[in-house]
Scaffold this motif. Structure first.
Motif, mmCIF file in Angstrom:
data_model
loop_
_atom_site.group_PDB
_atom_site.id
_atom_site.type_symbol
_atom_site.label_atom_id
_atom_site.label_comp_id
_atom_site.label_asym_id
_atom_site.label_seq_id
_atom_site.Cartn_x
_atom_site.Cartn_y
_atom_site.Cartn_z
ATOM 1 N N ALA A 157 42.552 44.479 44.313
ATOM 2 C CA ALA A 157 42.839 44.207 42.907
ATOM 3 C C ALA A 157 44.204 44.742 42.503
ATOM 4 C CB ALA A 157 41.753 44.835 42.032
ATOM 5 N N ASN A 158 44.587 45.919 43.020
ATOM 6 C CA ASN A 158 45.902 46.509 42.757
ATOM 7 C C ASN A 158 46.620 46.816 44.066
ATOM 8 O OD1 ASN A 158 45.331 46.762 39.868
ATOM 9 N ND2 ASN A 158 43.928 48.388 40.471
ATOM 10 N N ALA A 191 39.743 49.236 44.377
ATOM 11 C CA ALA A 191 40.691 49.203 43.258
ATOM 12 C C ALA A 191 41.568 50.447 43.325
ATOM 13 C CB ALA A 191 39.953 49.137 41.927
ATOM 14 N N SER A 207 34.849 47.503 41.760
ATOM 15 C CA SER A 207 35.430 46.389 42.517
ATOM 16 C C SER A 207 35.003 46.415 43.985
ATOM 17 C CB SER A 207 36.960 46.421 42.417
ATOM 18 O OG SER A 207 37.393 46.213 41.092
ATOM 19 N N HIS A 235 36.452 37.909 47.214
ATOM 20 C CA HIS A 235 37.720 37.716 46.520
ATOM 21 C C HIS A 235 37.946 36.229 46.250
ATOM 22 C CE1 HIS A 235 39.701 41.751 47.886
ATOM 23 N NE2 HIS A 235 38.500 41.922 47.402
#
Length: 385
Positions: A157-158, A191, A207, A235
Motif C-alpha cells: 500500500a505504501n 502497510a 492491510s 491486491h
C-alpha cells in the motif's frame, strides 16, 4: 524538524563520548550523504541536490542492562532536496537516497534476542532489505535497482518495509552450520509507515502481512541464496477488471535468487567480487513481472589507494503485460524492459570524507520505445562522524 534532528545527533554523540559507556556496548554513527545529480535527456537538462542524514545507534543490552543475548538497534533518517526521477521519468529510479516526501523518520527500531548459539529473533521497525534480497558487492552502486529487486519494491500500500519507510515486523534467523548456511523468515506489516510519516506506525495490520523467506550460504568466499515472498491480502490487478468494472483481485507474490563470489582478495593486488540476481513476480499487481541485476566490484583498484572502490553494474526490469496494455491504451509503444548501466568510483580523501563520481545510462526509460536514453551524472560526498 531539522532542529529536532540536530538535537538527536548532539544527544547521541554526548552519550557516545561518556567515559562510563563501553564502545562495545554502545556504538553511534552519524553519516551525512550529499548528492549532486545532473539529468540529461532529449527534452533538456536539469541538476538536483539531495541530502541524506543517518544517525544509527547499536546497543549491547547484555553489557548495558544484563539482558542476556539482547541487542537493540535504532536508526533515525532525515532526507532533504530534490527528486531527480521526476525529471528522468524512469520506472526504477536513479538515486537511492531520493524520496518522494522529505522529512525526518524513525527508519528502524528493533530489539533482537539470541536463542542459543545459532538462532535469533528480531521484533520492531525493520528494513527488509537489510537482510533479504541483498548483495554486499552491489552496495556501492547508486541506482535503486541494485538495492532490492524492483518487482518487490513496487508492492504494498505504501511500498514494502524498505527505505525510506519501514513497518513492524518479526524476523527469525537460524544458522544451520558452521560454514555459513542460514534460513531466515519474516512477517511484516503490509502497510509500511513509521514515526515521521503522516500515517505513522500501523499497529493493526488491516492491510494484511508480507511474508518473506530466504535460505542460502554466506561466507568469506561469497553468497548463494534463494527466496520467496507473498502478501496475505489480495491486491488490485493493474489492468484487468471484473464485470462491475472493479480491478480483479490477485495474490501478489515473487521468488528470487542471489549470487556473489569473491574472485580475488589478496594483499597488494586489487580485490574483485562479482554478483548476480534475478527475480520474478506474479506480473499482475505492479508494472513489473521480473528483472535481473549483475555487476562487479573492485577494491584497491589503484596502487596506494587502499580505500578506493570501482564498480560497474547492469540491470533490466521487465514490464508486466498489463502495464504494457495500459501504455498502448495511451498511445505509447513499449518495449519488453527498461535497461540501465552504471559505472561508479569511490575514494576516501580523509577519515571522515569520501567522494564518489557516478555515471548512469538508462535505455528505453519507463519502457517507452520512442524515448531517447537518459544520462545521469552524479557526485556523492559522504561525511562520517
Amino acid at each position: 524538524m531539522r532542529n529536532r534532528l540536530f538535537n538527536v545527533v548532539a544527544f547521541c554523540i554526548a552519550i557516545h563520548a561518556h567515559p562510563a559507556r563501553s564502545e562495545d556496548a554502545f556504538q553511534i554513527s552519524v553519516v551525512e550523504t550529499v548528492d549532486v545529480v545532473a539529468i540529461s535527456e532529449r527534452a533538456g537538462d536539469d541538476v538536483f541536490l539531495l541530502d541524506n542524514l543517518d544517525v544509527v545507534a547499536d546497543l549491547d543490552l547484555d553489557a548495558l542492562l544484563g539482558w542476556s543475548g539482547g541487542q537493540a538497534h535504532v536508526h533515525v533518517l532525515n532526507n532533504l532536496g530534490g527528486v531527480p526521477n521526476d525529471r528522468a521519468a524512469t520506472l526504477q529510479g536513479v538515486n537511492n537516497i531520493e524520496v518522494a516526501s522529505q522529512r525526518m523518520r524513525l527508519f528502524e527500531a528493533w530489539v533482537q534476542q539470541r536463542l542459543g548459539a545459532r538462532t535469533s529473533v528480531r521484533i520492531g521497525l525493520y528494513d527488509l532489505n537489510s537482510e533479504f534480497y541483498s548483495n554486499d558487492a552491489a552496495g556501492l552502486l547508486i541506482a535503486p535497482a541494485f538495492g532490492v529487486g524492483s518487482e518487490i519494491a513496487a508492492t504494498g500500500a505504501n511500498g514494502p518495509s524498505i527505505f525510506p519507510s519501514t513497518a513492524l515486523a518479526v524476523r527469525i534467523e537460524r544458522q544451520l552450520d558452521t560454514r555459513g548456511s542460514y534460513a531466515r523468515f519474516a512477517v511484516l506489516n503490509a502497510a509500511a509507515g513509521t514515526l515521521g510519516d503522516p500515517q505513522g506506525v500501523n499497529l493493526d495490520f488491516d492491510s494484511g502481512a508480507l511474508l518473506i523467506g530466504e535460505v542460502g550460504i554466506a561466507n568469506e568466499r561469497g553468497k548463494l541464496g534463494v527466496g520467496g515472498w507473498g502478501y496475505t491480502d489480495r491486491h488490485d490487478d493493474i489492468h484487468a477488471t471484473d464485470g462491475a468494472g472493479d480491478p480483479v483481485q490477485r495474490t501478489a507474490w515473487g521468488v528470487y535468487a542471489i549470487g556473489e563470489v569473491q574472485l580475488r582478495d589478496r594483499e597488494g593486488v586489487p580485490g574483485i567480487a562479482a554478483f548476480a540476481r534475478v527475480g520474478i513476480s506474479d506480473g499482475r499487481t505492479t508494472q513489473f513481472r521480473g528483472g535481473w541485476q549483475a555487476g562487479v566490484l573492485m577494491t584497491r583498484p589503484f596502487p596506494g589507494r587502499e580505500d578506493a572502490q570501482l564498480s560497474f553494474g547492469v540491470n533490466q526490469a521487465y514490464l508486466a503485460h498489463g502495464y504494457r496494455r495500459l501504455l498502448a491504451a495511451d498511445g505509447i509503444e513499449s518495449v519488453a524492459a527498461e535497461t540501465a548501466f552504471e559505472l561508479t568510483y569511490s575514494d576516501r580523501l580523509a577519515p571522515w570524507l569520501s567522494v564518489q563520481p557516478d555515471l548512469q545510462l538508462v535505455v528505453n526509460p519507463a519502457g517507452e520505445r520512442g524515448r531517447g536514453a537518459v544520462l545521469v551524472a552524479g557526485l556523492r560526498t559522504t561525511f562520517e562522524f
